[in-house]
Design a protein around this motif. Sequence first.
Motif, PDB file in Angstrom:
ATOM      1  N   GLU A 153      -0.934  19.189 -52.834  1.00 23.64           N
ATOM      2  CA  GLU A 153      -2.286  19.452 -52.366  1.00 23.64           C
ATOM      3  C   GLU A 153      -2.563  20.944 -52.281  1.00 23.64           C
ATOM      4  N   GLU A 154      -1.570  21.733 -51.830  1.00 25.67           N
ATOM      5  CA  GLU A 154      -1.766  23.172 -51.766  1.00 25.67           C
ATOM      6  C   GLU A 154      -1.939  23.767 -53.155  1.00 25.67           C
ATOM      7  N   ASP A 155      -1.168  23.254 -54.107  1.00 21.73           N
ATOM      8  CA  ASP A 155      -1.332  23.741 -55.470  1.00 21.73           C
ATOM      9  C   ASP A 155      -2.704  23.398 -56.010  1.00 21.73           C
ATOM     10  N   GLU A 156      -3.191  22.212 -55.663  1.00 21.48           N
ATOM     11  CA  GLU A 156      -4.495  21.820 -56.166  1.00 21.48           C
ATOM     12  C   GLU A 156      -5.629  22.486 -55.390  1.00 21.48           C
ATOM     13  N   ASP A 157      -5.449  22.770 -54.115  1.00 27.21           N
ATOM     14  CA  ASP A 157      -6.492  23.363 -53.288  1.00 27.21           C
ATOM     15  C   ASP A 157      -6.121  24.821 -53.001  1.00 27.21           C
ATOM     16  N   PRO A 158      -6.732  25.779 -53.693  1.00 30.25           N
ATOM     17  CA  PRO A 158      -6.364  27.190 -53.470  1.00 30.25           C
ATOM     18  C   PRO A 158      -6.798  27.724 -52.117  1.00 30.25           C
ATOM     19  N   VAL A 159      -7.704  27.020 -51.428  1.00 27.51           N
ATOM     20  CA  VAL A 159      -8.162  27.504 -50.119  1.00 27.51           C
ATOM     21  C   VAL A 159      -7.020  27.511 -49.122  1.00 27.51           C
ATOM     22  N   ARG A 160      -6.071  26.598 -49.254  1.00 27.45           N
ATOM     23  CA  ARG A 160      -4.933  26.537 -48.339  1.00 27.45           C
ATOM     24  C   ARG A 160      -4.044  27.767 -48.458  1.00 27.45           C
ATOM     25  N   LYS A 161      -4.137  28.484 -49.563  1.00 28.35           N
ATOM     26  CA  LYS A 161      -3.294  29.662 -49.774  1.00 28.35           C
ATOM     27  C   LYS A 161      -3.903  30.938 -49.217  1.00 28.35           C
ATOM     28  N   CYS A 421     -14.623  43.807 -55.956  1.00 25.49           N
ATOM     29  CA  CYS A 421     -14.216  42.410 -55.999  1.00 25.49           C
ATOM     30  C   CYS A 421     -12.796  42.358 -56.549  1.00 25.49           C
ATOM     31  N   CYS A 422     -12.089  41.259 -56.288  1.00 28.34           N
ATOM     32  CA  CYS A 422     -10.710  41.128 -56.754  1.00 28.34           C
ATOM     33  C   CYS A 422     -10.372  39.660 -56.934  1.00 28.34           C
ATOM     34  N   PHE A 423      -9.359  39.402 -57.747  1.00 28.69           N
ATOM     35  CA  PHE A 423      -8.867  38.051 -58.002  1.00 28.69           C
ATOM     36  C   PHE A 423      -7.708  37.751 -57.056  1.00 28.69           C
ATOM     37  N   SER A 424      -7.547  36.463 -56.735  1.00 29.72           N
ATOM     38  CA  SER A 424      -6.403  36.038 -55.943  1.00 29.72           C
ATOM     39  C   SER A 424      -5.141  36.107 -56.803  1.00 29.72           C
ATOM     40  N   PRO A 425      -3.957  36.159 -56.191  1.00 28.09           N
ATOM     41  CA  PRO A 425      -2.727  36.257 -56.982  1.00 28.09           C
ATOM     42  C   PRO A 425      -2.521  35.107 -57.964  1.00 28.09           C
ATOM     43  N   ASP A 426      -3.039  33.897 -57.654  1.00 27.48           N
ATOM     44  CA  ASP A 426      -2.889  32.773 -58.574  1.00 27.48           C
ATOM     45  C   ASP A 426      -4.046  32.656 -59.562  1.00 27.48           C
ATOM     46  N   ASP A 427      -4.978  33.616 -59.549  1.00 28.21           N
ATOM     47  CA  ASP A 427      -6.093  33.670 -60.498  1.00 28.21           C
ATOM     48  C   ASP A 427      -7.093  32.531 -60.335  1.00 28.21           C
ATOM     49  N   LYS A 428      -7.083  31.844 -59.200  1.00 33.21           N
ATOM     50  CA  LYS A 428      -7.996  30.721 -59.018  1.00 33.21           C
ATOM     51  C   LYS A 428      -9.215  31.067 -58.183  1.00 33.21           C
ATOM     52  N   LEU A 429      -9.159  32.175 -57.443  1.00 28.63           N
ATOM     53  CA  LEU A 429     -10.265  32.568 -56.578  1.00 28.63           C
ATOM     54  C   LEU A 429     -10.719  33.980 -56.918  1.00 28.63           C
ATOM     55  N   LEU A 430     -11.983  34.245 -56.615  1.00 31.38           N
ATOM     56  CA  LEU A 430     -12.576  35.564 -56.776  1.00 31.38           C
ATOM     57  C   LEU A 430     -13.176  35.968 -55.429  1.00 31.38           C
ATOM     58  N   ARG A 450     -12.891  30.392 -59.390  1.00 29.77           N
ATOM     59  CA  ARG A 450     -13.068  31.104 -60.653  1.00 29.77           C
ATOM     60  C   ARG A 450     -13.737  30.241 -61.713  1.00 29.77           C
ATOM     61  N   GLU A 451     -13.402  28.961 -61.758  1.00 27.24           N
ATOM     62  CA  GLU A 451     -13.906  28.100 -62.825  1.00 27.24           C
ATOM     63  C   GLU A 451     -15.338  27.659 -62.565  1.00 27.24           C
ATOM     64  N   THR A 452     -15.615  27.213 -61.339  1.00 26.27           N
ATOM     65  CA  THR A 452     -16.938  26.651 -61.036  1.00 26.27           C
ATOM     66  C   THR A 452     -17.861  27.632 -60.323  1.00 26.27           C
ATOM     67  N   PHE A 453     -17.312  28.730 -59.792  1.00 26.83           N
ATOM     68  CA  PHE A 453     -18.069  29.719 -59.022  1.00 26.83           C
ATOM     69  C   PHE A 453     -18.718  29.094 -57.791  1.00 26.83           C
ATOM     70  N   LYS A 454     -18.059  28.134 -57.233  1.00 23.65           N
ATOM     71  CA  LYS A 454     -18.513  27.510 -56.000  1.00 23.65           C
ATOM     72  C   LYS A 454     -17.891  28.251 -54.821  1.00 23.65           C
ATOM     73  N   LYS A 455     -18.715  28.559 -53.819  1.00 27.09           N
ATOM     74  CA  LYS A 455     -18.199  29.246 -52.637  1.00 27.09           C
ATOM     75  C   LYS A 455     -17.376  28.255 -51.818  1.00 27.09           C
ATOM     76  N   VAL A 456     -16.096  28.551 -51.668  1.00 30.42           N
ATOM     77  CA  VAL A 456     -15.190  27.625 -51.010  1.00 30.42           C
ATOM     78  C   VAL A 456     -14.768  28.105 -49.633  1.00 30.42           C
ATOM     79  N   TYR A 457     -14.955  29.391 -49.326  1.00 34.12           N
ATOM     80  CA  TYR A 457     -14.496  29.892 -48.037  1.00 34.12           C
ATOM     81  C   TYR A 457     -15.173  31.221 -47.752  1.00 34.12           C
TER      82      TYR A 457
END
Length: 631
Positions: A153-161, A421-430, A450-457
Amino acid sequence: MEQPGAESDADPVGGADPQLAATMGFSGFGKKARTFDFNAMFEQTRRTAVERSRKILEEREKAAAEKEKELDNQPGVGNLSATAPCPVGRTSSRDSSSSESEDSSDEELIGPPPPAQGTLEDSDDELIGPPLPPGYKDSDDEDEGDDNDNIQEEDEDPVRKIPDSHEITLHHGTKTVSALGLDPSGARLITGGYDYDVRFWDFAGMDASLQAFRSLQPCECHQIKSLQYSSTGDVILVVAGNAQAKVLDRDGFPVMECVKGDQYIVDMANTKGHTAMLNSGCWHPKIKEEFLTCSNDGTVRTWDVTNDKKHKGVFKPRSAQGKRVIPTSCTYSRDGKLIAAGSQDGSIQIWDRNMNVHTKFHCRHAHAPGSDTSCLTFSYDGTILASRGGDDTLKTWDMRKFKTPLNSVAGLPSFFPMTDCCFSPDDKLLVTGTSVKKGHGNGKLLFFERETFKKVYEIDVTDASVVRCLWHPKLNQIMVGTGNGLAKVYYDPFKSQRGAKLCVVKTKRKERQAETLTQDYIITPHALPMFREPRQRSTRKQLEKDRLDPMKSHKPEPPVAGPGRGGRVGTHGGTLSSYIVKNIALDKTDDSNPREAILRHAKEAEENPYWVAPAYSKQTLDVVDFEGSSL
């Protein structure tokens, strides 16, 4: 040849020497050693194995024959044996033979018994020690399964990181923190601001008081625009509001300063350096001596630390009409092969590092014209470019299809020319920050997929604008610079490494008493007053005392009032001396008419000419003689 294992019964030659045995500490010297014939041993072993195998086969055959006879004699089994004699006979023979072989092998085995036969699962089920409580193994399996599910779940959900459970606040000053830099190892943080200061923070050396260990002004009265450690972490690039970038070492001492160009040269490619205010700068990701700067003179220049006399290369952004435009941000790609610049006309232009004539990629309408593109950054995989515009937008661009943005989001206020602006270490968040006016809410740190540009947090940082943000891949900690002079560090005790975790666990150091005293005094209370040392007094009382002393304060002498004192005679008084001085004093002022004073001597000069008249008469005769001779 002797028999195997046979020992010679003959006496040793000369017998055992008792003196030698006593000297060596043990007996046995002088005896003849045993001799063995390995060929005979192998032959005897082979014969024994053959005989044993022949006996076992004979016993198995006898047992199988007896088993078949018993099955034939049993009623109801004869038909089955008649219809299918072979399978029954074979199975019975196998069973009997196996049982016989086990009995015989048990009788014939020499050494430890063979391991118990069973399947692999049976061997795994065998436990050593006391039995486990019921259901224990099942709970372990369930826990392992839950852990695996949580990891997935953590791998799938970058917000947990996102490491935001804890934070520390570093007080840089009272003005905007406009630059942040963290070395590759994550040991030191540097902050720069509008107050011209650059502060150094050492996580391993700080305690809970969170004080910087060094503060300096490398560019005097110029605001700090950008700070960055090199790829090796041994030098720091300082970009300020002047035209000359500086390179400092890890402790803040100057290493190199770029040369300033000639502002009277039209073509900026022909001058040695920048001629106007700098806007941004960064290090090459692979070459530790090379860095990049952009300026209001309309150029992007590359430099070498070892050569401060001239730039290394020049790139000139151009508008669609070929006119000069001002670059406001610049960066290298992750592999260092491309150089990207955002300009005031809203365009993003990218060059090959080795070819500065024509752009390799460009987009003329990336952002609104007239707005400053405050940040450009590449993703870790090198395929996506993110741009933070002065038109309150954040966009991503695919390097393989650069004409149109991949994703875009608007409504992100930006009041500063260095909002990044900066990217997260796993390249999934901006990640980027927003600006707010004073008293109109809190500045936020926003996280987009990064993919959908949806605000997640989002994180409410403080009641001021969020200018700088930095997500370190090794520490997994987020550094934020704000508009009210704060530098915040967000971390998680379990997900983050070192960094802020090192200093929050240390207690504040107690001030030593010796440090509070300005001077050490030896107090001897029983000494005589003439031998006692003067006590330290406050500065204010000493200044008041000095003010009363005319010699120390250099006070001008006041006018003498009264009969006079100290050798000075008063202007008014009843004494004879004061009356004489007042009345017979010489008055040297002359208020007469100057014309009358001159004409008073005219009659005497005419009667007795001595100075002026003879001189003029002689000059007149000379003139007459000269005119006569000329005629």
